[in-house]
Design an enzyme around this catalytic site. Structure first.
Site, PDB file in Angstrom:
ATOM      1  N   ASP A 238       0.687  -1.219  -0.042  1.00 18.69           N
ATOM      2  CA  ASP A 238      -0.011   0.025  -0.251  1.00 18.69           C
ATOM      3  C   ASP A 238       0.898   1.209   0.046  1.00 18.69           C
ATOM      4  O   ASP A 238       0.580   2.222  -0.672  1.00 18.69           O
ATOM      5  CB  ASP A 238      -1.104   0.053   1.136  1.00 18.69           C
ATOM      6  CG  ASP A 238      -0.308  -0.456   2.566  1.00 18.69           C
ATOM      7  OD1 ASP A 238       0.781  -0.541   2.664  1.00 18.69           O
ATOM      8  OD2 ASP A 238      -1.055  -0.712   3.481  1.00 18.69           O
ATOM      9  N   ASN A 298      10.401   2.245   9.447  1.00 26.39           N
ATOM     10  CA  ASN A 298       9.176   2.006  10.048  1.00 26.39           C
ATOM     11  C   ASN A 298       8.938   2.679  11.326  1.00 26.39           C
ATOM     12  O   ASN A 298       9.983   2.610  12.278  1.00 26.39           O
ATOM     13  CB  ASN A 298       8.989   0.561  10.134  1.00 26.39           C
ATOM     14  CG  ASN A 298       8.576  -0.173   8.723  1.00 26.39           C
ATOM     15  OD1 ASN A 298       9.534   0.032   7.884  1.00 26.39           O
ATOM     16  ND2 ASN A 298       7.310  -0.845   8.470  1.00 26.39           N
TER      17      ASN A 298
END
Length: 499
Positions: A238, A298
């Site tokens: 995504d 992240n």
């Protein structure tokens, strides 16, 4: 042309009907939205991809009944989770959710076979206990013969597109996230497969974003009452679909922050970075559309607030009251005390706690900070927001150091960029201007990569021009940079996180 966009997040599935006319004017409207189906099966938390498949089919059927023809569809999702297709029987295992505790401790198990520095050299993937590699090892421990025979691994988006087309493959952005793929060599990392005794035949062919996989199966089209519809692989990861929507201009020195349950501080690069600093900071390099590389860090982010809200909503349900919306929670945070506390968002206790609110309060207590009341929604939320901004600042500095490149501008894309307070915090912490791009960046990128596959768009530059015309761009400038610098330094010292 009309494009059906399926954007599968860990919390919800969003389906959009997008259109791009001959003058390259883009429109998009929501066709359906629902919670990502999750249940318990054989002791594990699993994602019900078959319920998602059924809901997609129902949307297509309804559009057909209204006389709305779609030319193509594409599906994106999060990474790591997979189903296994038995080529002999057609059976498919249901994907276990990556936050299921079955992989707890598998980071250490992995390192007993191969040092993580070597894994990083081969795959440029960070140390993570719920990677596809760890999940496969946990699956094989539970089902020793589960990978025997004619089996194929398909990630969630790939799996759903297989159900629609019968085309068995994996798109590069999601394959390269698995800790089983060499982004630098653009192929499955055979050294990893051999070291962990995983069959090479398990891994599917890999295709680039924008690949036309074929038509929806004939028998399925008949069942749905529709004509031919192409299925085009977007960037299935995504964030990689979202990346093409960053409305950056030529000559800008920019990075972008993709926001959701995770935040990914990212740069679009032309090379893989696998140096010592990249390993130390656990940055990852994965595939993007148009042959580019996504270098990213992240950050655990809105997952913290989502889990807190879930517990607060349960509390309100007990006394027959509605919980607060995210907009109301953000307003409470705006009125709360600044820099009342700070947390390390990557603390392992935040991965899958029974009660996130209590976990945060306990963390504050253990680190000698003031502990807000359980029901002090605004204060706890502000602590989360400020901590996310701090981690975003740190991640931005990591990208600068690893690449040696100047970053003067930060784009924020994705759903969390609707939170003005958090956008301002990030601008203040980073000390550079912030531009807010598409909130539904993944869906927009998914649609325009389908358009690229269908020949309606020719390049990434053209996609970004379309996005600039489609979406209003809002800017934030640092307002309290000095105050943030002082508190960032104090917070880092308090948590022992000095660089």
């Amino acid at each position: 042309m009309r494009y059906l966009v399926v954007d599968i997040g860990s919390g919800s599935v969003k389906i959009y009907l997008a259109a791009l006319d001959d003058r390259k004017r883009f429109t998009m409207e929501e066709a359906d939205r629902f919670e990502t189906g999750r249940t318990s099966l054989e002791g594990h938390t699993v994602t019900n991809v078959f319920a998602v498949y059924d809901r997609i089919c129902e949307v297509i059927r309804k559009l057909g009944r209204k006389g709305i023809k779609i030319d193509a569809m594409g599906i994106d999702s999060w990474c790591s989770d997979y189903g296994i297709l038995d080529m002999d029987s057609g059976a498919v295992t249901i994907p276990v959710f990556y936050r299921d505790p079955r992989t707890d401790g598998y980071g250490r198990r992995v390192e007993q076979v191969m040092d993580y520095r070597e894994i990083y050299r081969l795959t440029t993937q960070r140390r993570i206990e719920n990677s596809t590699l760890c999940q496969l090892l946990a699956y094989r421990d539970e089902y020793p013969r589960g990978l025997d025979g004619a089996k194929k691994l398909l990630f969630i988006g790939d799996l759903l597109m297989y159900l629609f087309t019968g085309k068995l493959c994996s798109e590069v952005s999601v394959a390269s996230y698995s800790q089983l793929y060499s982004t630098e060599r653009d192929m499955w990392a055979e050294e990893i497969l051999e070291a962990y005794q995983l069959p090479k035949s398990l891994m599917p062919p890999v295709v680039p974003a924008g690949t036309v996989l074929g038509n929806i199966r004939r028998e399925l089209r008949s069942f749905l009452g529709i004509g031919e519809v192409k299925v085009v692989a977007p960037a299935v990861h995504d964030t990689s679909s979202a990346a093409v929507t960053v409305p950056a201009g030529e000559g800008e020195n920019w990075a972008f922050l993709a926001t959701g349950s995770w935040f990914l501080m990212s740069m679009e690069t032309e090379q893989v970075y696998c140096n010592e600093a990249a390993y130390r900071y656990q940055l990852t390099s994965t595939g993007l559309a148009f042959g580019n590389i996504l270098l990213k860090k992240n950050i655990t982010a809105m997952w913290l607030l989502q889990e807190c809200k879930r517990k607060w909503d349960e509390k309100y349900a007990e006394i027959s009251l509605e919980g607060y919306s995210y907009a109301e929670i953000a307003k409470m945070a705006e009125e709360a005390e600044a820099f009342a506390g700070i947390i390390d968002t990557e603390y392992e206790g935040f991965v899958h706690p029974a009660d996130m609110v209590e976990e945060i309060r306990g963390y504050l207590a253990r680190t000698g900070q003031k502990v807000p009341e359980y029901g002090d929604i605004g204060q706890i939320t502000r602590i989360i927001y400020e901590s996310i901004a701090l981690q975003s600042k740190r991640a931005l500095e990591m990208l600068r150091e690893v690449t040696g490149k100047q970053i003067d501008l930060l784009y924020i894309i994705g759903g969390a960029n609707r939170v003005s307070l958090l956008n301002q915090f990030i601008a203040d912490a980073a000390g550079i201007p912030v531009r807010v791009g598409p909130s539904e960046a993944t869906a927009v990128g998914n649609a325009l990569l389908q358009a690229y596959g269908m020949g309606q768009v020719e390049s990434e530059e053209e996609i970004r021009k379309i996005v600039w015309e489609y979406e209003e761009i809002v800017e934030y400038y640092p307002k309290e940079e000095i105050i943030w610098k002082e508190n960032i330094c104090a917070g880092l010292r308090r948590l022992g996180m000095e660089k």
